[in-house]
Design a protein around this motif. Structure first.
Motif, mmCIF file in Angstrom:
data_model
loop_
_atom_site.group_PDB
_atom_site.id
_atom_site.type_symbol
_atom_site.label_atom_id
_atom_site.label_comp_id
_atom_site.label_asym_id
_atom_site.label_seq_id
_atom_site.Cartn_x
_atom_site.Cartn_y
_atom_site.Cartn_z
ATOM 1 N N ASP A 33 -0.686 -9.204 -5.637
ATOM 2 C CA ASP A 33 0.562 -8.640 -4.899
ATOM 3 C C ASP A 33 0.104 -7.372 -5.106
ATOM 4 O OD1 ASP A 33 1.411 -11.027 -4.831
ATOM 5 O OD2 ASP A 33 2.932 -10.752 -6.293
ATOM 6 N N TYR A 34 0.311 -6.485 -3.928
ATOM 7 C CA TYR A 34 -0.002 -5.074 -3.917
ATOM 8 C C TYR A 34 1.050 -4.125 -3.283
ATOM 9 C CZ TYR A 34 -4.539 -7.401 -4.845
ATOM 10 O OH TYR A 34 -5.477 -8.198 -5.370
ATOM 11 N N GLU A 35 1.134 -2.968 -3.602
ATOM 12 C CA GLU A 35 1.890 -2.024 -2.793
ATOM 13 C C GLU A 35 0.966 -0.880 -2.508
ATOM 14 O OE1 GLU A 35 6.306 -0.517 -3.383
ATOM 15 O OE2 GLU A 35 5.075 0.836 -4.570
ATOM 16 N N PHE A 36 1.154 -0.471 -1.029
ATOM 17 C CA PHE A 36 0.326 0.372 -0.552
ATOM 18 C C PHE A 36 0.999 1.639 0.123
ATOM 19 C CE2 PHE A 36 -2.359 -3.262 -0.253
ATOM 20 C CZ PHE A 36 -3.621 -2.676 -0.571
ATOM 21 N N GLY A 37 0.429 2.813 -0.268
ATOM 22 C CA GLY A 37 1.326 4.024 0.319
ATOM 23 C C GLY A 37 0.370 4.541 1.436
ATOM 24 N N THR A 38 1.015 5.069 2.644
ATOM 25 C CA THR A 38 0.204 5.525 3.988
ATOM 26 C C THR A 38 0.560 7.023 3.979
ATOM 27 O OG1 THR A 38 2.074 5.430 5.223
ATOM 28 C CG2 THR A 38 0.742 3.562 5.051
ATOM 29 N N SER A 39 -0.670 7.737 4.241
ATOM 30 C CA SER A 39 -0.565 9.284 4.501
ATOM 31 C C SER A 39 -0.898 9.548 6.136
ATOM 32 C CB SER A 39 -1.655 10.164 3.699
ATOM 33 O OG SER A 39 -3.013 9.572 4.052
ATOM 34 N N THR A 40 -1.236 8.474 6.782
ATOM 35 C CA THR A 40 -1.097 8.602 8.253
ATOM 36 C C THR A 40 -0.639 7.367 8.798
ATOM 37 O OG1 THR A 40 -3.420 7.779 8.260
ATOM 38 C CG2 THR A 40 -3.288 10.232 8.097
ATOM 39 N N HIS A 41 -0.503 7.227 10.048
ATOM 40 C CA HIS A 41 -0.064 5.892 10.643
ATOM 41 C C HIS A 41 -1.207 4.926 10.635
ATOM 42 C CE1 HIS A 41 0.135 2.844 14.047
ATOM 43 N NE2 HIS A 41 1.380 3.363 13.890
ATOM 44 N N LYS A 76 4.713 5.998 4.299
ATOM 45 C CA LYS A 76 5.602 4.756 3.987
ATOM 46 C C LYS A 76 4.944 4.029 3.026
ATOM 47 C CE LYS A 76 8.761 5.771 7.081
ATOM 48 N NZ LYS A 76 10.295 6.067 6.759
ATOM 49 N N LYS A 77 5.835 3.270 2.120
ATOM 50 C CA LYS A 77 5.034 2.050 1.354
ATOM 51 C C LYS A 77 5.421 0.916 1.959
ATOM 52 C CE LYS A 77 5.216 4.968 -2.840
ATOM 53 N NZ LYS A 77 5.567 4.892 -4.148
ATOM 54 N N PHE A 78 4.476 -0.036 1.618
ATOM 55 C CA PHE A 78 4.401 -1.524 2.260
ATOM 56 C C PHE A 78 3.904 -2.485 1.301
ATOM 57 C CE2 PHE A 78 0.538 -0.133 3.862
ATOM 58 C CZ PHE A 78 -0.244 -1.383 3.898
ATOM 59 N N GLN A 79 4.420 -3.585 1.032
ATOM 60 C CA GLN A 79 4.020 -4.542 0.120
ATOM 61 C C GLN A 79 3.212 -5.729 0.825
ATOM 62 O OE1 GLN A 79 8.007 -5.245 -1.491
ATOM 63 N NE2 GLN A 79 7.433 -4.464 -3.516
ATOM 64 N N VAL A 80 1.965 -6.175 0.028
ATOM 65 C CA VAL A 80 1.416 -7.180 0.343
ATOM 66 C C VAL A 80 1.109 -8.131 -0.626
ATOM 67 C CG1 VAL A 80 -1.013 -7.515 1.398
ATOM 68 C CG2 VAL A 80 0.027 -5.708 2.028
ATOM 69 N N LYS A 81 1.164 -9.494 -0.244
ATOM 70 C CA LYS A 81 0.730 -10.647 -1.124
ATOM 71 C C LYS A 81 -0.457 -11.381 -0.353
ATOM 72 C CE LYS A 81 5.465 -11.287 -2.798
ATOM 73 N NZ LYS A 81 6.610 -12.345 -2.744
#
Length: 93
Positions: A33-41, A76-81
């Motif tokens: 399980d991971y949470e990523f943050g974006t700096s660009t689209h 934005k932040k998004f979660q991935v499993k």
């Protein structure tokens, strides 16, 4: 120039490169399980395997399989499993 990236104690690794269309990374995630943050689209394309993703402001998780893609806006932040090793292509704008 090819760059290497490693996140989450080596459980996510990618190679970064630049094309005339912009920056991209090609990577692999181990199960987890991971949470990523974006700096660009970002446009994330699943190459092999599948990802279950909770996008920003979403209330439900959605599973993306090989050949499918999703987009995340900048800052934005998004979660991935992922339940097994999964490869992806991430394109930045």
């Amino acid at each position: 120039m090819i760059t290497t990236n490693e996140y989450f104690n080596g459980n996510v690794k990618s190679l970064g490169y630049v094309t005339p269309n912009g920056k991209s990374t090609l990577g692999v995630m181990n199960a987890g399980d991971y949470e990523f943050g974006t700096s660009t689209h970002e446009t994330m394309i699943v190459v092999e395997g599948e990802m279950t993703v909770k996008l920003p402001e979403a209330s439900e998780w959605v599973t993306y399989k090989a050949g499918e893609a999703f987009e995340v806006d900048a800052n934005k932040k998004f979660q991935v499993k992922v339940s097994a090793q999964t490869s992806y292509l991430c394109q930045y704008k």
